[in-house]
Design an enzyme around this catalytic site. Structure first.
Site, short mmCIF file in Angstrom:
data_model
loop_
_atom_site.label_atom_id
_atom_site.label_comp_id
_atom_site.label_asym_id
_atom_site.label_seq_id
_atom_site.Cartn_x
_atom_site.Cartn_y
_atom_site.Cartn_z
N CYS A 1 -13.09 -27.93 8.42
CA CYS A 1 -11.48 -27.36 7.97
C CYS A 1 -10.71 -28.53 8.27
O CYS A 1 -10.60 -29.19 8.93
CB CYS A 1 -11.53 -26.23 8.93
SG CYS A 1 -9.82 -25.19 8.57
N CYS B 1 -7.37 -27.64 7.94
CA CYS B 1 -6.12 -27.04 8.45
C CYS B 1 -5.40 -27.58 9.30
O CYS B 1 -5.80 -28.49 10.04
CB CYS B 1 -6.18 -25.39 8.66
SG CYS B 1 -6.65 -25.23 10.20
N ASP C 1 -8.02 -7.26 0.67
CA ASP C 1 -7.19 -7.32 2.14
C ASP C 1 -7.64 -6.97 3.57
O ASP C 1 -8.68 -5.96 3.37
CB ASP C 1 -5.77 -6.68 1.75
CG ASP C 1 -5.97 -5.24 2.18
OD1 ASP C 1 -6.62 -4.17 1.59
OD2 ASP C 1 -5.91 -4.72 3.48
N CYS D 1 -6.80 -27.49 13.06
CA CYS D 1 -8.02 -28.46 12.80
C CYS D 1 -8.00 -29.79 12.96
O CYS D 1 -8.74 -30.74 13.38
CB CYS D 1 -9.13 -27.88 11.95
SG CYS D 1 -9.74 -26.33 12.23
N ASP E 1 0.93 -1.27 -0.11
CA ASP E 1 0.06 0.12 0.16
C ASP E 1 0.84 1.34 0.00
O ASP E 1 1.91 1.03 0.39
CB ASP E 1 -1.12 0.00 1.15
CG ASP E 1 -2.20 1.03 1.06
OD1 ASP E 1 -2.96 1.10 2.09
OD2 ASP E 1 -2.28 1.40 -0.10
N HIS F 1 -5.10 -20.85 11.56
CA HIS F 1 -6.44 -21.43 11.14
C HIS F 1 -7.12 -20.20 10.50
O HIS F 1 -8.05 -20.53 9.45
CB HIS F 1 -7.16 -21.89 12.62
CG HIS F 1 -8.82 -22.09 12.12
ND1 HIS F 1 -9.15 -23.04 11.65
CD2 HIS F 1 -9.65 -21.12 12.26
CE1 HIS F 1 -10.54 -22.78 11.22
NE2 HIS F 1 -10.85 -21.68 11.69
N1 LIG Z 1 -4.20 3.69 0.28
C1 LIG Z 1 -5.51 3.38 0.73
N2 LIG Z 1 -5.53 2.36 1.61
C2 LIG Z 1 -6.61 1.96 2.24
C3 LIG Z 1 -6.74 0.85 3.54
C4 LIG Z 1 -5.67 0.07 3.83
C5 LIG Z 1 -5.76 -1.33 2.99
N3 LIG Z 1 -4.79 -2.18 3.72
C6 LIG Z 1 -3.26 -1.94 3.59
C7 LIG Z 1 -2.70 -2.98 4.20
C8 LIG Z 1 -1.15 -2.81 4.00
C9 LIG Z 1 -0.36 -3.23 5.24
C10 LIG Z 1 -1.17 -2.70 6.30
C11 LIG Z 1 -2.73 -2.66 5.80
C12 LIG Z 1 -8.04 0.78 3.83
N4 LIG Z 1 -8.39 -0.14 4.83
C13 LIG Z 1 -9.57 0.23 4.91
N5 LIG Z 1 -10.32 -0.37 6.05
C14 LIG Z 1 -9.70 -1.37 7.01
C15 LIG Z 1 -11.01 -1.40 8.12
C16 LIG Z 1 -10.56 -2.34 9.19
C17 LIG Z 1 -9.54 -1.89 9.99
C18 LIG Z 1 -9.21 -2.81 10.95
C19 LIG Z 1 -9.78 -3.82 11.09
C20 LIG Z 1 -10.74 -4.30 10.22
C21 LIG Z 1 -11.10 -3.65 9.01
N6 LIG Z 1 -10.15 1.12 4.25
C22 LIG Z 1 -9.14 1.61 3.49
C23 LIG Z 1 -9.02 2.40 2.38
C24 LIG Z 1 -7.74 2.70 1.73
C25 LIG Z 1 -7.63 3.74 0.97
O1 LIG Z 1 -8.71 4.68 0.53
N7 LIG Z 1 -6.77 3.91 0.44
#
Ligand SMILES: Nc1nc2c(CCNCC3CCCC3)c3[nH]c(NCCc4ccccc4)nc3cc2c(=O)[nH]1
Length: 372
Positions: free
Chosen positions: A304, A306, A266, A309, A93, A335
């Protein structure tokens, strides 16, 4: 049709499709879930566990690796793949989102984002040019444009201005991208406003990218809003390019997004929840610390296959978690990742059989009729 992505099978009854994405470190079958490895590690998992669990590609993060250990060091040591002994594809990212979500002191200007490191308090300026340079130094197979993710409650005026800057930053990201072997994806913004989403998409397509991500979602908006944006963009995104929704999501979110024609996902949920004892199973979520599992000799998920499990009881997993054993994080994470990846495998199979519509109905029913 771009030469790095082919749609292989379009489900006859809905927008779901399978595809093949070719990167310098190998091919990826889509729809795909990508485990998150923020600091060049998927927490509590070794690379061989990840491949054993079915991982085809993992994520790493520009923001974290730029601050520590530094992208130049990783480059000198042979790049991220060598550094972490992962020889399959990596997506990074661009860092903007993490600056926004991890640092208090930050200032967004046309130039880029000024912020104070959450590690040692030093001041930094992350620009589209620097973000691309870091991602190229890390040697990721798929890199992301430097974007701004507006807050979920931002008004139309703010979102409109932010989107215009994200487009200018996308152009600067592309101009700074020299390593043609890496795929560069654009990130669509525009908040909950479908017309602004359309404008963002059209502007990004005008610049031209190897894939298109939906940003600005899963940031606290209501589910119907998220689905509405997904629907609006699904018909506008070029069908023969990979479609990535960032930060998605729960198992239900994944099924809903695949149904709407998306390919890549992701989320930190499977790894983060695992460390908190929240485990995903075919019968819904299991909170392993609950007393009801104290004498439960059965596997975490009978459906599962894995490593966890096949070898451990719920009673043992509960004991490890309550004792604060490091093995608890290892087994729970293994898991959850294996379960997420097997879900994506079952989704790909259902699409190939033109059965995804039926799969979606059955999945929802199974996850919500738990005898919990
Ligand atoms: N560039 C960019 N990245 C975004 C991300 C990060 C995606 N994972 C990147 C990985 C690269 C390594 C780190 C992450 C996002 N993650 C989320 N939601 C996560 C919500 C969430 C948070 C915690 C628990 C569950 C859900 N919305 C996002 C919107 C954007 C965005 O607009 N632009």
């Amino acid at each position: 049709m771009p030469d790095h992505f082919q749609v292989e099978h379009q489900d006859g009854g809905c927008r779901a499709r399978t595809g093949r994405l070719t990167t310098p470190h190998g091919e990826i079958q889509t729809p795909i879930f990508m485990p998150v490895g923020t600091n060049a590690s998927v927490k509590a998992m070794r690379p061989e566990d990840l491949t054993d669990a079915g991982a085809q590609i993992i994520l790493a993060n520009t923001y974290h690796l730029y601050l520590r250990p530094g992208h130049r060091l990783v480059e000198e040591l042979g790049g991220l793949h060598r550094f972490m002994s992962w020889d399959r594809p990596i997506l990074t990212d661009s860092g903007g989102f993490q600056v926004y979500s991890l640092t208090e002191l930050r200032k967004i200007t046309e130039e880029g984002v000024k912020f104070r490191s959450h590690i040692d308090g030093s001041m930094h300026l992350l620009t589209p040019e620097l973000s691309i340079k870091v991602q190229e130094a890390l040697g990721a197979d798929i890199i992301m444009c430097f974007d701004e993710c507006p807050p979920a409650d931002a008004g139309r005026e703010y979102v409109e201005r932010s989107l215009a800057m994200t487009t200018r930053w996308a152009q600067r990201s592309k101009d700074a991208h020299t390593r043609r072997d890496q795929l560069l994806f654009g990130i669509v913004q525009g908040g909950r406003f479908s017309d602004l989403r359309q404008r963002s998409l059209q502007e990004l397509q005008g610049i031209g990218f190897d894939g298109y991500a939906l940003g600005g979602l899963s940031v606290g908006e209501e589910k119907p809003v998220m689905h509405e944006v997904m629907d609006a963009c699904s018909d506008l995104l070029p069908a023969d390019y990979p479609r990535y929704i960032m930060g998605i999501g729960t198992p239900e979110d994944l099924v809903e997004a695949v149904w709407r024609g998306y390919d890549m996902f992701d989320c930190v949920m499977p790894t983060r929840n695992a460390r908190n004892g929240m485990l995903f199973t075919s019968q819904g979520r299991v909170n392993i610390k609950r007393k009801q599992y104290e004498q439960d000799q059965g596997p975490l998920d009978p459906a599962c296959s894995c490593y966890v499990c096949r070898n451990y009881s719920r009673a043992y997993l509960r004991h490890l978690f309550r004792s604060g054993e490091i093995l608890a994080s290892m087994l729970n994470t293994h898991h959850n990742i294996a379960w997420y990846l097997s879900l994506m495998g079952r989704i790909r199979e259902a699409i190939r059989q033109d059965q995804f519509e039926a799969f979606r109905k059955e999945f929802y029913h199974q996850q919500h009729t738990t005898a919990e």
